[in-house]
Design a protein around this motif. Structure first.
Motif, mmCIF file in Angstrom:
data_model
loop_
_atom_site.group_PDB
_atom_site.id
_atom_site.type_symbol
_atom_site.label_atom_id
_atom_site.label_comp_id
_atom_site.label_asym_id
_atom_site.label_seq_id
_atom_site.Cartn_x
_atom_site.Cartn_y
_atom_site.Cartn_z
ATOM 1 N N ASP A 192 50.624 7.148 43.526
ATOM 2 C CA ASP A 192 51.091 7.411 44.885
ATOM 3 C C ASP A 192 51.447 8.883 45.065
ATOM 4 N N LYS A 193 51.980 9.485 44.012
ATOM 5 C CA LYS A 193 52.379 10.889 44.087
ATOM 6 C C LYS A 193 52.307 11.527 42.695
ATOM 7 N N VAL A 194 51.864 12.783 42.657
ATOM 8 C CA VAL A 194 51.848 13.581 41.432
ATOM 9 C C VAL A 194 52.520 14.909 41.744
ATOM 10 N N ILE A 195 53.437 15.326 40.864
ATOM 11 C CA ILE A 195 54.151 16.589 41.062
ATOM 12 C C ILE A 195 54.086 17.412 39.781
ATOM 13 N N PHE A 196 53.685 18.655 39.914
ATOM 14 C CA PHE A 196 53.715 19.602 38.798
ATOM 15 C C PHE A 196 54.645 20.744 39.185
ATOM 16 N N LYS A 197 55.585 21.069 38.304
ATOM 17 C CA LYS A 197 56.544 22.139 38.593
ATOM 18 C C LYS A 197 56.624 23.109 37.422
ATOM 19 N N PHE A 198 56.495 24.383 37.728
ATOM 20 C CA PHE A 198 56.518 25.455 36.731
ATOM 21 C C PHE A 198 57.680 26.382 37.079
ATOM 22 N N LYS A 199 58.691 26.415 36.215
ATOM 23 C CA LYS A 199 59.840 27.288 36.432
ATOM 24 C C LYS A 199 59.681 28.562 35.595
ATOM 25 N N TYR A 200 60.129 29.673 36.174
ATOM 26 C CA TYR A 200 60.018 30.964 35.485
ATOM 27 C C TYR A 200 61.204 31.840 35.884
ATOM 28 N N SER A 201 61.386 32.918 35.141
ATOM 29 C CA SER A 201 62.455 33.866 35.468
ATOM 30 C C SER A 201 62.180 34.487 36.835
ATOM 31 N N THR A 202 63.223 34.914 37.508
ATOM 32 C CA THR A 202 63.111 35.405 38.880
ATOM 33 C C THR A 202 62.074 36.516 39.025
#
Length: 264
Positions: free
Chosen positions: A13-23
């Protein structure tokens, strides 16, 4: 070698990819044109654009939202890019990149990886990028079945039979369970169970199997693609432990409009 299985319907129903990085300082100002180099590279696939403000709270992915101090939140620009049908969304901020597929728009793993590669390449316009973590979430939704039918699809481990004893005593709106554990370097969260109105046992129900995989040992943007592919395999490993052979056969045979074959 494990034989690959081809699924025509992933029930995603839903796929989420999240990539966090320094500001990224160039994106942390109030300059709404700061994301122009990024937009130019993804424009063909994501031509619809909007600009909003965010305080960094993510209801889809942040499990410890109750620990966030609202006094420390700061408004930041968020650039939102969508495809023409607006069922795929790319969110860009100074500290994270998030891609969301909704309404069954995730149909093919190869197309998903192609678009992730395109978007990460666009992010490199702001190099150097200093990664902090990766998160991938798959929301599996099995719908339009009654409880007896679902029990034939889902293994007992992921179908809490206590519900059957309590359903006549209480009027539940949902009945969910959660698991948190580690798999090598990955933090795994599985949220599964039934939701909707169970007051009539003959009603059609919805079974949800949401799995999130988080990875925090990443040193380079160049690692993202390979780590993402491995996260995907790890998550499907657990999903396949939840479903019975009968349902796996249904996944292979049932074709929904627009779906393409998938290999796992």
């Amino acid at each position: 070698m494990v034989k690959e299985e081809h699924y025509l319907n992933l029930y995603l129903d839903k796929v989420i990819f999240k990539f966090k990085y320094s500001t990224i300082l160039s994106l942390s100002s109030d300059n709404i044109d700061a994301a122009k180099p990024f937009r130019k590279k993804i424009f063909e696939e994501f031509p619809v654009v909007d600009i909003d403000m965010t305080q960094g709270i993510d209801l889809d992915m942040d499990l410890n939202i109750k620990d966030i101090d609202p006094l420390n939140l700061i408004d930041n620009l968020i650039w939102i890019f969508k495809n023409m049908s607006q069922d795929k969304t790319v969110e860009l901020t100074d500290s994270y990149l998030k891609i969301t597929y909704e309404d069954g728009s995730f149909t093919d793993i190869n197309m998903f990886l192609y678009e992730i590669n395109l978007i990460i390449d666009a992010l490199n316009e702001f190099a150097p990028i200093y990664p902090e973590s990766l998160e991938l979430k798959y929301n599996h939704l099995i719908f339009d079945k009654n409880l007896d039918e679902l029990k034939e699809d889902i293994n007992d481990k992921y179908f809490n039979n206590k519900l059957m004893k309590m359903i006549g005593e209480y009027n539940f709106s949902n009945y969910m369970s959660m698991l948190n554990f580690k798999d090598n370097s990955y933090n795994i969260n599985i949220h599964y169970g039934l939701f909707d109105d169970f007051s009539d046992i003959l009603n059609k129900q919805q079974y949800m199997f949401n799995i999130t995989c988080a990875y925090k040992i990443i040193s380079s943007v160049d690692e993202v693609f390979d780590v993402l592919k491995d996260m995907d395999k790890t998550m499907w490993k657990y999903y396949k432990t939840a479903i019975k052979p009968k349902f796996r056969k249904e996944m292979k045979e049932r074709i929904l409009e627009g779906n393409l074959p998938n290999q796992y």
